[in-house]
Write an enzyme that holds these catalytic residues in place. Structure first.
Site, PDB file in Angstrom:
ATOM      1  N   PRO A 109       0.804  -1.235   0.000  1.00 23.51           N
ATOM      2  CA  PRO A 109       0.000   0.000   0.000  1.00 23.51           C
ATOM      3  C   PRO A 109       0.830   1.275   0.000  1.00 23.51           C
ATOM      4  CG  PRO A 109      -0.964  -1.602   1.494  1.00 23.51           C
ATOM      5  CD  PRO A 109       0.335  -2.189   1.030  1.00 23.51           C
TER       6      PRO A 109
ATOM      7  N   GLU B 186       9.318  -7.753 -18.172  1.00 20.88           N
ATOM      8  CA  GLU B 186       7.956  -7.296 -17.921  1.00 20.88           C
ATOM      9  C   GLU B 186       7.654  -6.042 -18.745  1.00 20.88           C
ATOM     10  OE1 GLU B 186       5.091  -6.366 -14.048  1.00 20.88           O
ATOM     11  OE2 GLU B 186       7.245  -5.977 -13.929  1.00 20.88           O
TER      12      GLU B 186
END
Length: 417
Positions: free
Chosen positions: A150, A278
């Site tokens: 978070p 990625e």
């Protein structure tokens, strides 16, 4: 390489046929979350023999490790489908074709095979690879890769608070506590690679610089909770969630490499080694979005009439279409650069991969927004697929590291030369 090979084009046509039969009819159910993407991916694998090819490639590699001709910790080659460098184009064709219709399906596939599998393959012992990889490479089991928290997105390592401590009973085990968020496949993953900082009690070490270790968790472990899918702006067919760890007991056999002194470096090195692949993958995803937006926009410009003529006759519409075509050419040529590098065994630097990700994701988003503008009010309606493509495209500017971070990597690459 300036064009797709004949094999690549044959794969493209076969994938398009599969997409038309197996994915397009279920798009609404995928987008609503009523249908999980995993069965479709497994059917794709079995239809094209990807599962058998990946299993065979893995078995050859594990056999070499058993007889000592290949060492543990050596990265697997050939990308996420198990082929050699000469098959790189096939993988990109598959990704881009799927992204024309459902980017979420690609995201769920790519994280499992493009991040979870390579991390275990490059850092795990022979026993660990034999334990987890056979069912992951065939997609019988779904993998997740958990690094984001978070309060630590782009600052993945410095802000990481998920931690492990050594058990005090002398067992050699670890105890994991913390939370991860925005984890692709998180709600459903059978196997999850988790990055956590080691708290060894030394308060003289800056928390931001503590060693990062990499563990493998299985679904259902005590203290390990996988949340329900989160609601998102786009890529709805990909299920994203949070992971919670409360005193999760981890044996040393779950620490990749089974040692804190991994030959490949600590977890930071493990994660960074995946960043280039990625980000390159984002280019293939962007190409699919751009090609589909362009196709839909050209068809619409030919059929939609205003003031007695096709809107394609208006110069501002022509400008948008021409800009889309230039973006398509640029992104495609970047992929050709990657394919040639794979064929010659030349690695793509992190700075170059970041440049590709930055440009291609921005191009895909711009093209998708222009497509909506060409469609006008219709483009804002969910029954027209450009609306979905625009929502999906925006995620590429955040996915695999925000574009602002990519700019930093590109600049650092220039300044360090």
């Amino acid at each position: 390489m300036l064009e797709w090979s004949e094999v690549d084009l044959a794969v493209r046509d076969a994938v398009r046929d599969f997409v038309d039969k197996e994915i397009r009819p279920h798009l609404d159910d995928l987008e609503s979350g009523d249908m999980p993407p995993y069965p479709i991916i497994r059917k794709l694998f079995s239809t094209f023999g990807i599962d058998a090819m990946a299993k065979e490639s893995l078995e050859r590699r594990l056999a070499k490790m058993r007889d000592g001709s290949e060492s543990e910790g050596k990265s697997a080659s050939g990308g996420m489908f198990g082929g050699g460098g000469d098959q790189a184009g096939m993988g990109f064709v598959l990704i881009s074709e799927l992204c024309r219709v459902s980017m979420g399906v690609v995201t769920g596939l790519g994280v499992s095979l493009g991040l979870t599998v390579p991390t275990i393959a490059s850092r795990g012992t022979l026993a660990q690879q034999e334990r987890w990889l056979p069912e992951l490479v065939t997609y019988e089991k779904v993998g997740a890769w958990a690094i984001t928290e978070p309060d630590s997105g782009s600052d993945a390592f410095g802000g990481m608070t998920t931690n492990v401590v050594r058990a005090t009973d002398g067992s050699g085990d670890y105890v994991l506590n913390g939370q991860k968020t925005f984890i692709t496949n998180g709600p459903d993953a059978d196997v999850t690679v988790v990055y956590a900082k080691l708290d060894d009690g030394d308060r003289s070490v800056d928390k931001r610089k503590r060693k990062v270790l990499t563990f493998v968790l299985d679904k259902g472990m005590d203290g390990f909770v996988q949340s329900k899918p989160m609601r998102k702006m786009g890529i709805h067919s990909s299920r994203t969630g949070e992971l919670f760890f409360t005193d999760v007991r981890l044996g040393r056999d779950r620490l990749l490499g089974e040692t804190e002194q991994n030959a490949s470096g600590d977890g930071r090195d493990s994660a960074k080694s995946n960043f280039s692949s990625e980000r390159i993958g984002v280019a293939a995803m962007a190409l699919g979005v751009i090609e589909e937006c362009l196709r839909l926009s050209v068809d619409y410009a030919k059929s939609r009439k205003l003031w007695g003529q096709e809107i394609g006759q208006f110069q501002l519409i022509q400008l948008k279409l021409a800009t889309m075509e230039v973006a398509r050419m640029n992104v495609r040529n970047m992929l050709f650069r990657v394919i040639e590098a794979a064929q010659t065994g030349t690695p793509i630097s992190l700075a170059e991969a970041s440049a590709m990700k930055w440009y291609c994701s921005q191009a895909a988003t711009d093209v998708a927004m222009d497509a909506i503008q060409i469609f006008g009010g219709n483009g804002y309606m969910t029954e027209y697929r450009v609306e979905q493509l625009a929502r999906d495209a925006k995620s590429l500017m955040i996915y695999a590291g925000s574009n602002e971070v990519q700019i930093t990597h590109v600049a650092r690459g220039l300044l360090s030369g």
